[in-house]
Design a protein around this motif. Sequence first.
Motif, PDB file in Angstrom:
ATOM      1  N   LYS B 400     130.716  51.942  52.766  1.00  0.00           N
ATOM      2  CA  LYS B 400     129.566  52.529  53.457  1.00  0.00           C
ATOM      3  C   LYS B 400     128.909  51.479  54.338  1.00  0.00           C
ATOM      4  N   LEU B 401     128.776  50.286  53.723  1.00  0.00           N
ATOM      5  CA  LEU B 401     128.145  49.177  54.430  1.00  0.00           C
ATOM      6  C   LEU B 401     128.984  48.815  55.651  1.00  0.00           C
ATOM      7  N   ALA B 402     130.301  48.861  55.447  1.00  0.00           N
ATOM      8  CA  ALA B 402     131.209  48.521  56.541  1.00  0.00           C
ATOM      9  C   ALA B 402     131.026  49.506  57.686  1.00  0.00           C
ATOM     10  N   ILE B 403     130.843  50.779  57.318  1.00  0.00           N
ATOM     11  CA  ILE B 403     130.610  51.786  58.363  1.00  0.00           C
ATOM     12  C   ILE B 403     129.339  51.441  59.113  1.00  0.00           C
ATOM     13  N   PHE B 404     128.322  51.086  58.294  1.00  0.00           N
ATOM     14  CA  PHE B 404     127.027  50.737  58.878  1.00  0.00           C
ATOM     15  C   PHE B 404     127.160  49.491  59.755  1.00  0.00           C
ATOM     16  N   ARG B 405     127.932  48.527  59.210  1.00  0.00           N
ATOM     17  CA  ARG B 405     128.129  47.280  59.933  1.00  0.00           C
ATOM     18  C   ARG B 405     128.877  47.549  61.238  1.00  0.00           C
TER      19      ARG B 405
END
Lengths: 139, 768
Positions: B400-405
């Motif tokens: 999820k964080l990677a998507i956000f990143r």
Amino acid sequence: MRNSKPILLVEDDIVDAMTVERALGDLEISNQLTHKINGEETLEYLRSDSNETPCVILIDLNMPKMNGLEFLRLIKADETLKEIPVIVLTTSSEEQDVDESFKLGVAGYMVKPIDYEEFLEKIRVIDSYCTLIELPNRG
Amino acid sequence: MSLMRNISIRHKLTAIIMLTCAVILLLAITVFIVWAQINSRHNLIRDLSAHAAMIGDNCKAALAFEDAKQAKETLSALHVQESIVFGCIHTPNGDVFASYYRDKNGTTTERVDREVDISKIPKDSHIFAGGLLTVSKGIVLDGEIIGTVYLQDDMRRLHSALVWDIVVAVVILVSVLTIAYVLTANVQKLVSGPILSLTESAARIGKGELNHRVKIHSNDELGKLGESFNDMAQKLKESYTHLEEKVRRRTVELSSANEKLETEIVQREQAQKMLEERIKEINCLYSLSRLVEQPQITFEQILEKMPDLIRNAYRHAETTCIRITFDGIHYQTDNFEKSELSQYAPIKVHKNKAGAIEAYYIGEKGKNGREPFIEEEQNLLDLVAERLSGIAEHKKAEDKLAIFRNLIKQSNDCIFVIDPEWGRILDVNDRTCESLGHTREELLKTTIKDIDESLTDDSSWQQLTLKLKLKGEIIQEGLYKRRDGTTFFVETSLKLVSQKNESYIIGVARDTTERKQAEERQAGLIEQVESINRELRDFAYIVSHDLKAPLRGIKSLTQWLSADYADKLDEKGQEQIKLLLSRAERMHNLIEGVLEYSRVGREKENRIQVNLTELLPEVIDMVAPPESIAITVENELPTVECEPTRIRQVFQNLLSNAVKYMDKPQGLITIGCVEDGAFWRFSVADNGPGIEEKHFERIFQMFQTLTSRDKFESTGVGLTVIKKIVEMYGGKIWVESQVSKGSTFFFTMPKQEMGVNKNAKLKADIVS
């Protein structure tokens, strides 16, 4: 008028010129009326030594070649001519024109009425003005 | 001395006493003998000197008369004294005057040989030489030395005295020593007896007879010693007994400790085994942790590697197989097959079962019916399952964080983090690099001051940070510099955020170059429209103006005609002249209307605070309503910011319309104002003829009148002018009316000056 110097009318509209002429006649003002149809011609006339300096200049603002305001600017910059009282006689009731004219030192500003009777009245006032007010007199 | 060491104490005592006595006696005897000898010598010298003096006196006469014979006789008297072996008289010049000799047998003889050269002996002195004592004595007569006497003694008395002395000394020595020995032999028993007895007792005690005691004979030091010895022996016995007890006890303890130690060793060995098992488990968990730490590893790769790692942690690794199931996919060891003996642990993600770990025992069933799997292995399975759950959750969160990143990374806006103190760029997204034409590494070495054209000096940067601290967030327009020196417009949002006690500024900058260009285009268009509008206005003005001149000419000429030729015109002619004049008048009004309309927005006046409560009475005066019409102001009117001429025009036109069209004998005109949100809503109500609803829109259009101009002289410009003014200020105008009952005109004005509302103005201009 108090003196017999000519009245100089700068007016391109012949009917308007006729109106002034008729009004002068109706009011039995005997001063000679000199009629010029634009600023350029008027300046030429005024700068010619052979011509008598008028006691008052009645000028329309809306004229071909050199309009009234332009003429005013030139005449007021001219040491010998700036003393001559100028009364604006125009169809324009625009404040801007009024302001500008007074800034250029006119002696009066009159909107030409559509009604001749009213016109007569205005010319009468001009006559009274020129009679009652002390004007520079350089012979 | 070594001899002394070995002999008994009794003999030592005897020897000491004897030796002491002997030494003392010897010393005493020696001193006595020496003393006696010295004494004897003195006596000898004195006697011999006396003899010499006597002989000298007797020989004075003989010498004076040189009677040698007499002298010789005098000298021979010496034979009485046996020890005098020689005597002679010398004259002052050294010649022998007379002499006397005695040989060994006592016979007086002539001198044969003498060892001593007497001539060399000074006068009045003595000398021991050659076993003889020689004495010289001057013979004086009447104060003049007339000769010298020499006597020699063989010192036999001296020698015999010495012999006697020694004999006596030896006899005394022997007697005394004998007595001393006898005494010592008896006395020493008093001292050595107890010591010997003590020695014997010590020897016996030393041999182990701890019950033996020393007999106490006396009260002296030895008695004390014996007592002490007995005490010591007693103490020795006691400590011995105590020691024996202690040793016995210690032995018991030692043997029990020994037993314990043996038990411990056994336990230790067991623990060691268990520890080895634990190490296997820990190794498994450690390997898992190592796997997780690998930066690029996926959860699937971890799951692939785990079964073998878990199997190795089992005691019976060879005969154990592992299978992990996650999201319906199996990850298993090569030897996987199911069996009855198994262990199981579920993998949960956010409390939902997402998979499981299974372990099966595939070897022969253990001896003694013992289970092949132990509890620790179950615990390990649980731990690994829990850890995998955690990793799965973490990975999901990371995704999820990677998507956000990714969102930040790929954002179309420049996103960056800067430190609030120096403006150093701490992080940037890809778009920032692209837009600025720098690499990320280059940007991380620069500050925002190098990029933002508005922050070229420190003071502007300090102002910005100060503003940020006060407001927390700033949105501003600016110009960013690319690497190649070119610039582009940005709209930047800067926000001060705190994280873990540190502050950062997060900046989001949007390249507004296109928008700017669009805005410029729009501004250009507006400018164009405005210029067209201006032209239109000027056109309207010029046309109106130019129309007015001939119209006035027509009118003047008509009037002159009517005046100059009145007698030549019949009634009909006069009527027509009159109509001609009225039409000219109407045309003049129409032109004035157009001029008035074009004047709105063309002629600029300063906007000032206009108090309408003060303004309205002036307007009402100007309208000059007939007495049949009452104009009232319903409530206090506000102060609005506007051009006074325009607002005056609005009220004037509305009121004069109401007055002009009033059809009731008692005209009522009411002016009111109410608040309407951000606006004032004004109303001018009349009880006039009213307007049909279908005309509600029409009446605001130019030159539209509802009645014949011959009936009501009207240009149809008034309401159009009002509408233009109201809309120029951002307000609205409308009418509500009931035919024959009256109309109410409403218009709104903003309470606050809305600034230059370009669009509203533009709209108003376009309408014109």
